[in-house]
Design a protein around this motif. Structure first.
Motif, PDB file in Angstrom:
ATOM      1  N   ALA A 134       2.969   5.911  -2.944  1.00 38.44           N
ATOM      2  CA  ALA A 134       4.130   6.646  -3.455  1.00 38.44           C
ATOM      3  C   ALA A 134       4.048   6.788  -4.968  1.00 38.44           C
ATOM      4  O   ALA A 134       4.376   7.852  -5.527  1.00 38.44           O
ATOM      5  N   ALA A 135       3.592   5.734  -5.655  1.00 39.22           N
ATOM      6  CA  ALA A 135       3.441   5.800  -7.107  1.00 39.22           C
ATOM      7  C   ALA A 135       2.401   6.850  -7.491  1.00 39.22           C
ATOM      8  O   ALA A 135       2.569   7.591  -8.474  1.00 39.22           O
ATOM      9  N   PHE A 136       1.333   6.933  -6.711  1.00 42.92           N
ATOM     10  CA  PHE A 136       0.253   7.889  -6.987  1.00 42.92           C
ATOM     11  C   PHE A 136       0.717   9.329  -6.769  1.00 42.92           C
ATOM     12  O   PHE A 136       0.536  10.189  -7.637  1.00 42.92           O
ATOM     13  N   ALA A 195       3.482  -3.220  -6.985  1.00 42.75           N
ATOM     14  CA  ALA A 195       4.096  -1.918  -7.280  1.00 42.75           C
ATOM     15  C   ALA A 195       4.015  -1.623  -8.772  1.00 42.75           C
ATOM     16  O   ALA A 195       3.700  -0.495  -9.185  1.00 42.75           O
ATOM     17  N   GLY A 196       4.270  -2.632  -9.602  1.00 40.85           N
ATOM     18  CA  GLY A 196       4.175  -2.441 -11.042  1.00 40.85           C
ATOM     19  C   GLY A 196       2.754  -2.188 -11.507  1.00 40.85           C
ATOM     20  O   GLY A 196       2.511  -1.308 -12.344  1.00 40.85           O
ATOM     21  N   THR A 234       0.826  -1.210   0.000  1.00 41.05           N
ATOM     22  CA  THR A 234       0.000   0.000   0.000  1.00 41.05           C
ATOM     23  C   THR A 234       0.857   1.255   0.000  1.00 41.05           C
ATOM     24  O   THR A 234       0.555   2.236  -0.709  1.00 41.05           O
ATOM     25  N   GLU A 235       1.923   1.254   0.779  1.00 44.43           N
ATOM     26  CA  GLU A 235       2.825   2.405   0.809  1.00 44.43           C
ATOM     27  C   GLU A 235       3.454   2.629  -0.565  1.00 44.43           C
ATOM     28  O   GLU A 235       3.588   3.772  -1.024  1.00 44.43           O
ATOM     29  N   ALA A 245       0.015   4.972   5.897  1.00 42.37           N
ATOM     30  CA  ALA A 245       0.119   5.494   7.258  1.00 42.37           C
ATOM     31  C   ALA A 245      -0.080   7.006   7.303  1.00 42.37           C
ATOM     32  O   ALA A 245      -0.652   7.537   8.260  1.00 42.37           O
ATOM     33  N   ALA A 246       0.351   7.710   6.264  1.00 43.39           N
ATOM     34  CA  ALA A 246       0.249   9.174   6.251  1.00 43.39           C
ATOM     35  C   ALA A 246      -1.197   9.658   6.237  1.00 43.39           C
ATOM     36  O   ALA A 246      -1.481  10.784   6.655  1.00 43.39           O
TER      37      ALA A 246
END
Length: 333
Positions: free
Chosen positions: A104-106, A317-318, A99-100, A158-159
């Motif tokens: 980050a990709a988004f 992630a991909g 999920t993190e 988490a953010a």
């Protein structure tokens, strides 16, 4: 429900062949858009934005069905086939790490497009006590087709804290029955985000990514004498559920919905028939298995995808990068 992943052609040879086609052939063979866009005006001119909700749902169980009507015999004389597939081998830490990476990709994609992400504390205050996020990792029921359902665990980075569900996502996500508190929360989440966008002049961007672990092809229908469901391992962003929702300051709501699965090729674990409680290796070249419900018979099978955590996380992630590239393409700063 049938997800046909054979439409995904990957490779430079295919690209070169396509580029060599003459202009009339290109026009005649124009591919359907991989996304559906609603209210594109709400997606334009976004220079600054607040992320209202970002959630990734990981399918952990899916039920695919096919039923034969019996053809000319009628009366439901045909068979019904049911495949229950399960995801195993992953811990909460694996889901959270994936999920993190997706988040980050988004965010990287948005900043690369020139969209500055503003502080979201004002939006959080606007949500108030009437918006109740779901606990990170909670499992929900999904409607994935007329006869097909799934279960998915929902995570947020988490953010952003626990995942907030919007009213716009309610068509595919349920609580397994009527849930008054949940339904009121999703309505308030959308209404309050829309109000915040109007008062602050800052668009509120929301993203939902649904990650699948299997693919099913079904055969059946009222005029068939038999039915079948073929299941195979897969890793993809689920279409008609993965989406981007934007609450614009002018009051409009723009959306981009993935209409084709974004699939990643590769081996992400072991896919086996576990109907009898003991895993049986599927010895087929394409790792595709199927069963046929004959005339007047019903058959059911269970399958388990035991993921390799590292390869699975890399695959997610991909998928995330490819899916968000398509979902954000209609945004413009």
């Amino acid at each position: 429900m049938t997800l046909d992943r054979r439409n995904f052609l990957i490779g430079s040879a295919s690209a070169a062949a396509f580029a060599a086609l003459p202009a009339p052939a290109l026009a005649a063979g124009k591919a359907k858009s991989p996304v559906a866009v609603k209210n594109p005006a709400a997606l334009a001119g976004v220079r600054q934005a607040v992320i209202g909700s970002f959630a990734v749902g990981y399918l952990t169980e899916r039920i695919d069905r096919a039923k034969a009507g019996g053809g000319l015999m009628g009366g439901g004389f045909g068979g019904k086939s049911t495949a229950r597939s399960y995801l195993a081998g992953l811990s909460d830490a694996d889901f959270k790490e994936a999920t993190e990476a997706a988040h980050a990709a988004f965010t990287t994609r948005l900043t690369d497009m020139g969209i500055m992400l503003a502080d979201r504390q004002g939006l959080v205050a606007a949500y108030g006590s009437k918006v109740k996020p779901l606990p990170n990792g909670e499992e929900r029921t999904l409607i994935t087709g007329r006869d097909d359902k799934a279960r998915a665990r929902l995570f947020s980075p988490a953010a952003l804290g626990d995942p907030i569900v919007l009213q716009e996502w309610l068509g595919i996500m349920t609580g397994g029955g009527f849930d008054f508190s949940f339904n009121m929360s999703v309505v308030n989440a959308s209404m309050n985000a829309k109000t915040y966008a109007k008062s602050s002049g800052v668009p509120v961007i929301n993203a939902l990514l649904l990650v699948d672990f299997a693919d099913a092809d079904s055969y059946g229908g009222w005029f068939t004498n038999s039915s079948s469901v073929k299941v195979k391992s897969s890793l993809a962003a689920f279409p008609d559920a993965s989406q981007l929702t934007v609450f614009a300051p002018g009051g409009k709501i723009g959306s981009v919905v993935l209409k084709e699965p974004v699939a990643m090729g590769g081996d992400y674990g072991t896919f086996a028939d576990t109907t009898g409680g003991t895993a049986k290796t599927l010895e087929t070249v394409s790792n595709v298995i199927g069963f046929l419900g004959g005339v007047g018979t019903n058959k059911s099978r269970k399958y388990t995808m035991t993921a390799d955590p590292q390869r699975w996380r890399e695959g997610v992630a991909g998928v995330s990068q490819e899916a968000f590239a398509k979902l954000t393409a209609s945004l413009s700063a």
